[in-house]
Write a protein that holds these residues in place. Structure first.
Motif, PDB file in Angstrom:
ATOM      1  N   HIS A   1     -61.375 -15.083 -61.326  1.00 39.40           N
ATOM      2  CA  HIS A   1     -62.185 -16.298 -61.289  1.00 39.40           C
ATOM      3  C   HIS A   1     -61.533 -17.406 -62.101  1.00 39.40           C
ATOM      4  CE1 HIS A   1     -65.487 -19.083 -62.328  1.00 39.40           C
ATOM      5  NE2 HIS A   1     -65.801 -18.864 -61.078  1.00 39.40           N
ATOM      6  N   ASN A   2     -61.018 -17.065 -63.276  1.00 37.62           N
ATOM      7  CA  ASN A   2     -60.395 -18.094 -64.101  1.00 37.62           C
ATOM      8  C   ASN A   2     -59.163 -18.678 -63.421  1.00 37.62           C
ATOM      9  OD1 ASN A   2     -60.197 -19.508 -66.762  1.00 37.62           O
ATOM     10  ND2 ASN A   2     -58.230 -18.460 -66.797  1.00 37.62           N
ATOM     11  N   ALA A   3     -58.361 -17.803 -62.819  1.00 40.04           N
ATOM     12  CA  ALA A   3     -57.123 -18.266 -62.190  1.00 40.04           C
ATOM     13  C   ALA A   3     -57.394 -19.132 -60.975  1.00 40.04           C
ATOM     14  CB  ALA A   3     -56.268 -17.065 -61.792  1.00 40.04           C
ATOM     15  N   LEU A   4     -58.276 -18.674 -60.104  1.00 37.80           N
ATOM     16  CA  LEU A   4     -58.450 -19.335 -58.815  1.00 37.80           C
ATOM     17  C   LEU A   4     -59.472 -20.456 -58.847  1.00 37.80           C
ATOM     18  CD1 LEU A   4     -58.402 -16.055 -56.722  1.00 37.80           C
ATOM     19  CD2 LEU A   4     -56.597 -17.788 -56.784  1.00 37.80           C
ATOM     20  N   SER A   5     -60.563 -20.242 -59.532  1.00 37.39           N
ATOM     21  CA  SER A   5     -61.620 -21.255 -59.560  1.00 37.39           C
ATOM     22  C   SER A   5     -61.423 -22.249 -60.693  1.00 37.39           C
ATOM     23  CB  SER A   5     -62.985 -20.577 -59.683  1.00 37.39           C
ATOM     24  OG  SER A   5     -64.028 -21.536 -59.690  1.00 37.39           O
ATOM     25  N   HIS A   6     -61.235 -21.732 -61.907  1.00 35.72           N
ATOM     26  CA  HIS A   6     -61.151 -22.630 -63.066  1.00 35.72           C
ATOM     27  C   HIS A   6     -59.829 -23.394 -63.101  1.00 35.72           C
ATOM     28  CE1 HIS A   6     -62.077 -24.167 -67.034  1.00 35.72           C
ATOM     29  NE2 HIS A   6     -60.914 -23.718 -67.477  1.00 35.72           N
ATOM     30  N   ARG A   7     -58.716 -22.696 -62.930  1.00 34.39           N
ATOM     31  CA  ARG A   7     -57.424 -23.375 -63.032  1.00 34.39           C
ATOM     32  C   ARG A   7     -57.039 -24.110 -61.757  1.00 34.39           C
ATOM     33  NH1 ARG A   7     -54.958 -18.726 -66.024  1.00 34.39           N
ATOM     34  NH2 ARG A   7     -54.059 -18.113 -64.014  1.00 34.39           N
ATOM     35  N   LEU A   8     -57.266 -23.479 -60.599  1.00 34.69           N
ATOM     36  CA  LEU A   8     -56.809 -24.056 -59.338  1.00 34.69           C
ATOM     37  C   LEU A   8     -57.899 -24.799 -58.579  1.00 34.69           C
ATOM     38  CD1 LEU A   8     -54.460 -21.198 -58.064  1.00 34.69           C
ATOM     39  CD2 LEU A   8     -53.843 -23.323 -59.225  1.00 34.69           C
TER      40      LEU A   8
ATOM     41  N   TRP B   1     -67.008 -16.978 -75.911  1.00 27.12           N
ATOM     42  CA  TRP B   1     -65.878 -16.284 -76.531  1.00 27.12           C
ATOM     43  C   TRP B   1     -66.270 -15.579 -77.824  1.00 27.12           C
ATOM     44  CZ3 TRP B   1     -66.015 -21.293 -74.742  1.00 27.12           C
ATOM     45  CH2 TRP B   1     -65.363 -21.507 -73.521  1.00 27.12           C
ATOM     46  N   LYS B   2     -67.080 -16.249 -78.649  1.00 30.80           N
ATOM     47  CA  LYS B   2     -67.495 -15.615 -79.910  1.00 30.80           C
ATOM     48  C   LYS B   2     -68.313 -14.373 -79.624  1.00 30.80           C
ATOM     49  CE  LYS B   2     -68.012 -15.519 -84.448  1.00 30.80           C
ATOM     50  NZ  LYS B   2     -68.993 -14.431 -84.646  1.00 30.80           N
ATOM     51  N   GLY B   3     -69.218 -14.437 -78.665  1.00 31.77           N
ATOM     52  CA  GLY B   3     -69.999 -13.258 -78.317  1.00 31.77           C
ATOM     53  C   GLY B   3     -69.132 -12.143 -77.765  1.00 31.77           C
TER      54      GLY B   3
ATOM     55  N   LEU C   1     -63.242 -12.773 -73.305  1.00 32.90           N
ATOM     56  CA  LEU C   1     -62.538 -13.246 -74.494  1.00 32.90           C
ATOM     57  C   LEU C   1     -61.187 -13.843 -74.130  1.00 32.90           C
ATOM     58  CD1 LEU C   1     -62.097 -13.467 -77.584  1.00 32.90           C
ATOM     59  CD2 LEU C   1     -61.237 -11.096 -77.510  1.00 32.90           C
ATOM     60  N   THR C   2     -60.412 -13.145 -73.314  1.00 33.40           N
ATOM     61  CA  THR C   2     -59.037 -13.566 -73.063  1.00 33.40           C
ATOM     62  C   THR C   2     -58.897 -14.558 -71.924  1.00 33.40           C
ATOM     63  OG1 THR C   2     -58.716 -11.617 -71.655  1.00 33.40           O
ATOM     64  CG2 THR C   2     -58.047 -11.437 -73.975  1.00 33.40           C
ATOM     65  N   HIS C   3     -59.819 -14.532 -70.943  1.00 32.03           N
ATOM     66  CA  HIS C   3     -59.622 -15.353 -69.739  1.00 32.03           C
ATOM     67  C   HIS C   3     -60.813 -16.220 -69.349  1.00 32.03           C
ATOM     68  CE1 HIS C   3     -56.308 -12.486 -69.349  1.00 32.03           C
ATOM     69  NE2 HIS C   3     -55.729 -13.391 -68.577  1.00 32.03           N
ATOM     70  N   GLY C   4     -61.934 -16.079 -70.004  1.00 35.06           N
ATOM     71  CA  GLY C   4     -63.090 -16.880 -69.646  1.00 35.06           C
ATOM     72  C   GLY C   4     -62.822 -18.363 -69.865  1.00 35.06           C
ATOM     73  N   GLY C   5     -62.850 -19.156 -68.803  1.00 43.04           N
ATOM     74  CA  GLY C   5     -62.658 -20.595 -68.927  1.00 43.04           C
ATOM     75  C   GLY C   5     -61.368 -20.985 -69.611  1.00 43.04           C
ATOM     76  N   ASN C   6     -60.349 -20.158 -69.514  1.00 45.29           N
ATOM     77  CA  ASN C   6     -59.101 -20.408 -70.231  1.00 45.29           C
ATOM     78  C   ASN C   6     -58.178 -21.267 -69.360  1.00 45.29           C
ATOM     79  OD1 ASN C   6     -56.609 -20.136 -71.677  1.00 45.29           O
ATOM     80  ND2 ASN C   6     -57.379 -18.251 -72.570  1.00 45.29           N
ATOM     81  N   PRO C   7     -57.826 -22.470 -69.816  1.00 44.21           N
ATOM     82  CA  PRO C   7     -57.022 -23.362 -68.975  1.00 44.21           C
ATOM     83  C   PRO C   7     -55.546 -23.021 -68.965  1.00 44.21           C
ATOM     84  CG  PRO C   7     -57.451 -24.415 -71.055  1.00 44.21           C
ATOM     85  CD  PRO C   7     -58.207 -23.102 -71.092  1.00 44.21           C
TER      86      PRO C   7
END
Length: 401
Positions: A358-365, A68-70, A394-400
Motif C-alpha cells: 500500500h505504501n509503495a503503490l498508493s502512498h508513493r505512486l 508509528w509511535k503505537g 512502523l517501517t512503511h506506514g505512510g513512508n515517503p
C-alpha cells in the motif's frame, strides 16, 4: 476492464495516473529493463527497509506521532524485543508439514524475528543493548546450525532466511560497535540457507515466493550478484503464475517446469477454481492466510528491488501486487463471496501483509487502492504473523522514502 481496485473514481483518475507514471519513468519502457538485474553496487541497509525509511520511522516515533509511535510501542512490548530472551539454536532444524514435528522450527523463526525487532529497536532508540541482543541471537545460530530437514525444510528456510538478513543489514551498516562474528553469520547464510532456497520450489506459490524473498535478501547481504539475478528471475516468473490478470488470457500463467499443460491441471493447481478474474491468486481458494504469505513476499522483494535500484513496481509485478491486494482486501472487509468464487466461501485471515504494498503503490505512486487502504488503516498498527512478517506500520506506514 473490471478490476477489484477499479471503480468510478479509478476510471476518472486512470489517465492521470498513467501520465504521471510515464513522467516519473514508472511505466516507461526502460522500467522493465532486465528489472531482475543486480545493481552495480548494492545499497545498505537494503533488505525491505532502507536507511531513509528507518530515519523517517525514528523521527515519527521521537515526535510521538501516530501510528508509528503505537507501532513501535507494540513491537517493544512484544516477546521479540525482550532483552532477556535466550537464543534457542540447534544444529538441525526439523520441520514437517505445518511444522509437525517442530524441532526448532518456531525457535528459529522467532529468534530471527527477534533479531530484526532488536535491530529496529536499536535504530530508533540508539540503545546499544538492542544491537548487542540482535548480535547475540545471530551469533548463537551462526555458531550452531548446519541443516534444515523434513518436508517443510524449504519453506522454513525461506521464512527464517527472510528475517535474518533484514536484521543483519541494519546492524552491520548502522551499529558502530563490534560484530566480530559477522563473517561467520555470512557463511551461515551462504552455506546453510541460500542453497536450500535459491533453486525454488514446485509446491504452492507462497513457498517459492517466500524462498525467493530469502534468496534476494541473503544475496544483498552477501553482495552476491549471480544469486540475486537468479532469485529475481524466478521471483518474476512465480509472481506472474501466482496472481492472475485478465491480460494473461483464458488461463493463468504457469511456471514452465511444473508442466501444467492442460486446463484441468491448472484448475486443480488453483484449488479447483475454474473462473479466473483479475486479482485472484493461486491460493485464494485455499485460504487468505497462505495467499497473504505470497502477497507479502511479493511486496518485500519489490521493495528490496526498489532500494537496490530496480523498478519492479513499474512492471507487471506492481500491477499484480496492486490487484491481488485489492481483490483479497475486498473480501477481508466483508464483501459477499459470489457463488463462482471458491464455491461461494472463503477462509479469511489475510494477516498483517498490506502495509508495504500500500505504501509503495498508493502512498508513493498515487495509485488508487480503496479496498486495501481501508483494510490497512483498520489493522494498524500491524504487528507480526510470527513467521516472517513484522512491524510494517512502523517501517512503511505512510513512508515517503
Amino acid at each position: 476492464m473490471f478490476t477489484y481496485e477499479n471503480g468510478a473514481a479509478v476510471r476518472r483518475t486512470a489517465f492521470l495516473v498513467i501520465v504521471t507514471a510515464l513522467v516519473l519513468g514508472v511505466l516507461a519502457p526502460s522500467a522493465d529493463r532486465r528489472a531482475e538485474a543486480a545493481p552495480a553496487a548494492f545499497v545498505h541497509p537494503g533488505v525491505t527497509v532502507s536507511r531513509s525509511q528507518l530515519d523517517f520511522a525514528r523521527t515519527k516515533v521521537d515526535a510521538g506521532a501516530q501510528p508509528w509511535k503505537g507501532a513501535f510501542d507494540r513491537m517493544l512490548a512484544s516477546r521479540y524485543a525482550d532483552l532477556n530472551r535466550p537464543p534457542r539454536p540447534r544444529a538441525t532444524v526439523e520441520c514437517g508439514s505445518y511444522s509437525n514435528p517442530d524441532n526448532g522450527c518456531t525457535d528459529e523463526r522467532e529468534d530471527a524475528l527477534a533479531a530484526y525487532a532488536d535491530a529496529l529497536a536499536w535504530y530508533v532508540t540508539r540503545d546499544e543493548r538492542y544491537a548487542r541482543k540482535a548480535i547475540e541471537l545471530m551469533d548463537a545460530w551462526s555458531a550452531v546450525i548446519k541443516d534444515h530437514t523434513n518436508s517443510n525444510a524449504p519453506l522454513q528456510t525461506g521464512w527464517a532466511g527472510s528475517s535474518w538478513p533484514r536484521a543483519a543489514e541494519i546492524i552491520r551498516y548502522t551499529y558502530p560497535g563490534s560484530w566480530a562474528n559477522s563473517g561467520r553469520f555470512a557463511t551461515m547464510l551462504r552455506n546453510v540457507y541460500l542453497p536450500e532456497v535459491v533453486n525454488g520450489s514446485h509446491s504452492n506459490g507462497n513457498w517459492e515466493l517466500s524462498m525467493m524473498e530469502a534468496a534476494v535478501g541473503i544475496s544483498v547481504f552477501l553482495e552476491d550478484k549471480a544469486s540475486y539475478d537468479k532469485a529475481m528471475a524466478k521471483f518474476r516468473t512465480r509472481t506472474a503464475a501466482f496472481v492472475y490478470l485478465a491480460s494473461d488470457g483464458e488461463l493463468p500463467k504457469t511456471v514452465p517446469s511444473q508442466n501444467l499443460d492442460t486446463r484441468d491441471k491448472v484448475v486443480r493447481y488453483w484449488q479447483g477454481q475454474s473462473t479466473f478474474v483479475t486479482g485472484l491468486t493461486q491460493e485464494t481458494c485455499r485460504d487468505l492466510t497462505h495467499t497473504g504469505y505470497g502477497i507479502s513476499a511479493i511486496s518485500h522483494v519489490a521493495e528490496t528491488g526498489r532500494i537496490q535500484g530496480q523498478d519492479l513496481y513499474g512492471t507487471d509485478v506492481g500491477e499484480r501486487l496492486r490487484q491481488a491486494l485489492g481483490f483479497q482486501a475486498r473480501y477481508e472487509l466483508g464483501a459477499a463471496v459470489p457463488s463462482w468464487l471458491c464455491g461461494g466461501s472463503l477462509h479469511l485471515g489475510l494477516g498483517p501483509v498490506t502495509e508495504v504494498g500500500h505504501n509503495a503503490l498508493s502512498h508513493r505512486l498515487g495509485m488508487p487502492m480503496t479496498n486495501n487502504r481501508a483494510l490497512t488503516e483498520r489493522n494498524r498498527p500491524a504487528g507480526s504473523n510470527n513467521l516472517f512478517v513484522a512491524w510494517e506500520t512502523l517501517t512503511h506506514g505512510g513512508n515517503p522514502n
